[in-house]
Design a protein around this motif. Sequence first.
Motif, PDB file in Angstrom:
ATOM      1  N   ILE A  78      -6.755  10.219   2.624  1.00 34.50           N
ATOM      2  CA  ILE A  78      -6.405   9.618   1.349  1.00 34.50           C
ATOM      3  C   ILE A  78      -6.617   8.116   1.356  1.00 34.50           C
ATOM      4  O   ILE A  78      -7.017   7.524   0.365  1.00 34.50           O
ATOM      5  CB  ILE A  78      -4.957   9.969   0.993  1.00 34.50           C
ATOM      6  CG1 ILE A  78      -4.341   8.951   0.042  1.00 34.50           C
ATOM      7  CG2 ILE A  78      -4.065  10.062   2.169  1.00 34.50           C
ATOM      8  CD1 ILE A  78      -4.240   9.468  -1.307  1.00 34.50           C
ATOM      9  N   TYR A  79      -6.396   7.476   2.517  1.00 38.91           N
ATOM     10  CA  TYR A  79      -6.589   6.029   2.588  1.00 38.91           C
ATOM     11  C   TYR A  79      -8.046   5.668   2.314  1.00 38.91           C
ATOM     12  O   TYR A  79      -8.344   4.686   1.654  1.00 38.91           O
ATOM     13  CB  TYR A  79      -6.190   5.496   3.958  1.00 38.91           C
ATOM     14  CG  TYR A  79      -4.721   5.512   4.196  1.00 38.91           C
ATOM     15  CD1 TYR A  79      -3.902   4.527   3.660  1.00 38.91           C
ATOM     16  CD2 TYR A  79      -4.129   6.506   4.953  1.00 38.91           C
ATOM     17  CE1 TYR A  79      -2.543   4.536   3.873  1.00 38.91           C
ATOM     18  CE2 TYR A  79      -2.771   6.523   5.175  1.00 38.91           C
ATOM     19  CZ  TYR A  79      -1.980   5.540   4.632  1.00 38.91           C
ATOM     20  OH  TYR A  79      -0.633   5.551   4.836  1.00 38.91           O
ATOM     21  N   SER A 121     -10.117   7.383   0.465  1.00 42.87           N
ATOM     22  CA  SER A 121     -10.362   7.542  -0.971  1.00 42.87           C
ATOM     23  C   SER A 121      -9.876   6.321  -1.732  1.00 42.87           C
ATOM     24  O   SER A 121     -10.554   5.810  -2.621  1.00 42.87           O
ATOM     25  CB  SER A 121      -9.645   8.780  -1.508  1.00 42.87           C
ATOM     26  OG  SER A 121     -10.061   9.916  -0.836  1.00 42.87           O
ATOM     27  N   ILE A 122      -8.684   5.843  -1.396  1.00 43.49           N
ATOM     28  CA  ILE A 122      -8.130   4.712  -2.141  1.00 43.49           C
ATOM     29  C   ILE A 122      -8.928   3.440  -1.863  1.00 43.49           C
ATOM     30  O   ILE A 122      -9.164   2.638  -2.766  1.00 43.49           O
ATOM     31  CB  ILE A 122      -6.637   4.536  -1.816  1.00 43.49           C
ATOM     32  CG1 ILE A 122      -5.877   5.726  -2.377  1.00 43.49           C
ATOM     33  CG2 ILE A 122      -6.100   3.254  -2.379  1.00 43.49           C
ATOM     34  CD1 ILE A 122      -4.437   5.748  -2.020  1.00 43.49           C
ATOM     35  N   LEU A 123      -9.371   3.261  -0.606  1.00 41.85           N
ATOM     36  CA  LEU A 123     -10.165   2.068  -0.296  1.00 41.85           C
ATOM     37  C   LEU A 123     -11.461   2.052  -1.097  1.00 41.85           C
ATOM     38  O   LEU A 123     -11.819   1.033  -1.694  1.00 41.85           O
ATOM     39  CB  LEU A 123     -10.489   2.035   1.192  1.00 41.85           C
ATOM     40  CG  LEU A 123      -9.486   1.330   2.083  1.00 41.85           C
ATOM     41  CD1 LEU A 123      -9.902   1.439   3.528  1.00 41.85           C
ATOM     42  CD2 LEU A 123      -9.381  -0.137   1.697  1.00 41.85           C
ATOM     43  N   ARG A 148     -12.930   2.681   8.395  1.00 33.10           N
ATOM     44  CA  ARG A 148     -11.921   2.490   9.428  1.00 33.10           C
ATOM     45  C   ARG A 148     -10.730   3.402   9.209  1.00 33.10           C
ATOM     46  O   ARG A 148      -9.911   3.601  10.097  1.00 33.10           O
ATOM     47  CB  ARG A 148     -11.435   1.041   9.442  1.00 33.10           C
ATOM     48  CG  ARG A 148     -12.443   0.142  10.069  1.00 33.10           C
ATOM     49  CD  ARG A 148     -12.237  -1.283   9.645  1.00 33.10           C
ATOM     50  NE  ARG A 148     -13.320  -2.066  10.185  1.00 33.10           N
ATOM     51  CZ  ARG A 148     -13.233  -2.707  11.353  1.00 33.10           C
ATOM     52  NH1 ARG A 148     -12.121  -2.666  12.049  1.00 33.10           N
ATOM     53  NH2 ARG A 148     -14.252  -3.380  11.793  1.00 33.10           N
ATOM     54  N   ARG A 149     -10.603   3.902   7.994  1.00 32.65           N
ATOM     55  CA  ARG A 149      -9.476   4.790   7.696  1.00 32.65           C
ATOM     56  C   ARG A 149     -10.013   6.140   7.245  1.00 32.65           C
ATOM     57  O   ARG A 149     -11.162   6.241   6.815  1.00 32.65           O
ATOM     58  CB  ARG A 149      -8.613   4.195   6.570  1.00 32.65           C
ATOM     59  CG  ARG A 149      -8.303   2.734   6.723  1.00 32.65           C
ATOM     60  CD  ARG A 149      -7.289   2.471   7.799  1.00 32.65           C
ATOM     61  NE  ARG A 149      -6.066   3.188   7.509  1.00 32.65           N
ATOM     62  CZ  ARG A 149      -5.349   3.786   8.448  1.00 32.65           C
ATOM     63  NH1 ARG A 149      -5.756   3.763   9.686  1.00 32.65           N
ATOM     64  NH2 ARG A 149      -4.236   4.385   8.140  1.00 32.65           N
TER      65      ARG A 149
END
Lengths: 384, 342
Positions: free
Chosen positions: A116-117, A119-121, A112-113
């Motif tokens: 970088i988001y 990657s972090i998820l 859904r993102r």
Amino acid sequence: MGNQAMNKSDLILLGAFVLVVLFAPQLFAPIGAGYPDLLQKFAIYGIFALGFNILFGLTGYLSFGHAAFLGVGSYSAVWCFKLLSMNPLPALVFAILFGGLFAAAIGFISLRRTGIYFSILTLAFAQMSYNLAYSVLTPITNGETGLQLAQSDPRLIDMMFGRDYGAVLPPSDLFGIEMTGYSGYYFCAVLLIVCFFLSLRIFRSPFGLMLRGLKSNQNRMAYTGLNIRPYALSAFIISGMYAGLAGGLLAITDPLAGAERMQWTASGEVVLMTILGGAGTLLGPVIGATFIKYFENIFSAFNDGILNQVFDFLPDTAREIMVSISSLFVGEGWNLTLGALFMLIVIFLPGGLIEGVKRIRTSVGKLFRGGGGDGKSPKSAPAE
Amino acid sequence: MDAILLQILNGLDKGGAYALIALGLTIIFGTLGVVNFAHGALFMLGAFCAVAFKALLTMQKISIDPTQMTAWGTPMEIRVPYVEAWFGDFGATLLDYSVPLSILIAIPVMLLLGIVMERGLIRFFYRRPHADQILVTFGLAIVLQEIIRSFFGANPIPLPAPEAAMGMIDFGAALGFDAGSVVYPAWRLLYFLFSLAIVGAVLAFLQFTSFGMVVRAGMADRETVGLLGIDIDRRFTIVFGLAAVVAGLAGVMYTPILSPDYHMGMDFLVLSFVVVVVGGMGSLSGAVVAGFTLGILQSFASMNEVKAIFPGIDQIIIYLIAVGILLVRPRGLMGRKGVMEH
């Protein structure tokens, strides 16, 4: 479009790949890597990196949690050994299946993102799985000890066919061929070739083109009326299945699964393999995986004694200095080499070894043709 | 009620560490637009500044006293740290306070390190994709932690808090509960106050000084500030150094709570990223609020009563919250529009 015959250069590439993989024991023997344990690792991590490349190389989504799928694959394979049979085929089916299911669940949320988001998820999910494997899920994962085979395992299918392994812990075997030594390697090698072929087909298919489109401009794709989510999710699941397969193979060659396979440094390693070889290229991931596993094997075995021999030609003081500097990078310090390599590649050679080769070829070509070049700038070569 | 208060207190020190690291991370996002995976390593380096300082202070003078014998019949070796030999009681006090005193060397060391890092590496990555930034700083983090490992070994190195701060503080009686029901280690309280002070100092620096004003203007519109004839790059370099100092100080003061080892940075980094994401990328107050909130929530989740209902919740609560927040409020709690969206 989907079924057009493969063009000539792809056929040559595939043929060469098959030859190299099948004759790897002979080819790698001169550099001291012609033994099955190491070759197996090349093949298994090659599969892992090939799968990661389908996600990262084509769509540009940088997942930092792929080791989770590898771990899931290993666990499901070992459970299959314990419950059903020591035959590697059902174990692989389960490893791929669970790797894919797990990837579907994580991908559904993470995708859904973007950027970088994302990657972090993925990193968060992988850490979550790792922490759970160490704590609450100990009944399934056996925590810190790692999941192992036991003599008392039921092995239902084996029982049905009246196979009794007696008092020894059985190795996994494919209808009587034990998965150790060279037969183990060739089992992995055949799967590596299959995976490479699939990845080649994906790269050349309209689906692969869509994935490349995701990387270059998602908005434009969305504006042309395409729903991009299913494409990204399929790429994520496919790469999760590759990782599950690799994890299953790890368990087949050595029936032990530990949670440390899921740690995020392990995820970082597959990223490094892929970019080292060349993200978005067909051969790059396999080359990167081989390169890293080969040097890991060599560097980890080094110690001060060997270093002293290597620098024997230097005068004493210089030798001592060289030994003390280089001993940082070998043996226990292999991770330092890995980190430094990571930085060097990202800084100087973002396209990986494949790009390096192309650059050299271009400059050599220029040299011979008096600066004319072949009209291809090296920058257009790697993943767009 | 007292149990709840105790959990809140327990979460504060960890929350303080998260808040400080996340603050630095988010400042770097906001100013330089760089994703710094090496920030956890800076925290770890700070902690090892304290280790190195202690090692420096405890360098010993070894003398052999022939009049005394050990149990094995050899002459007794007398080991006296040089500082004690030279300064007597003052030296002993120095040793006792080695952790807070190492702040003094940590500040210049970390500032220098941050500036070198930015000038030497990070600035070449402003125009590269975020994936490259992540990868190169990830590599740097591995390099830093492995260098530390080769110097200080792989085992955690315990550092005691000063004796004056070793005791426990009993809040029970003061707050009207039973005496002894809310007991809290003094150093942790000190850490909480320290992190509040640092957060306050950083925010005040950015809010009330003209340097901070320029930096904030640069965060909003870097190009225009540059056109006004201000060398914004140099200021951003200093901001990077500042973020490194903040992470380093967080590490120095955390050593009595958690014995530093070479991979502590990685452990904190992942959590701090989650904190930044929850708070909203580029939002300073978001990072601080989220840091403390997540620290406290984590300590609640590790209560036995909660664990009985959701086994393992203490391990994953932070990640669960992050996933939830990202799905419901993609920019985080206090994220600004337009930061890190491409």
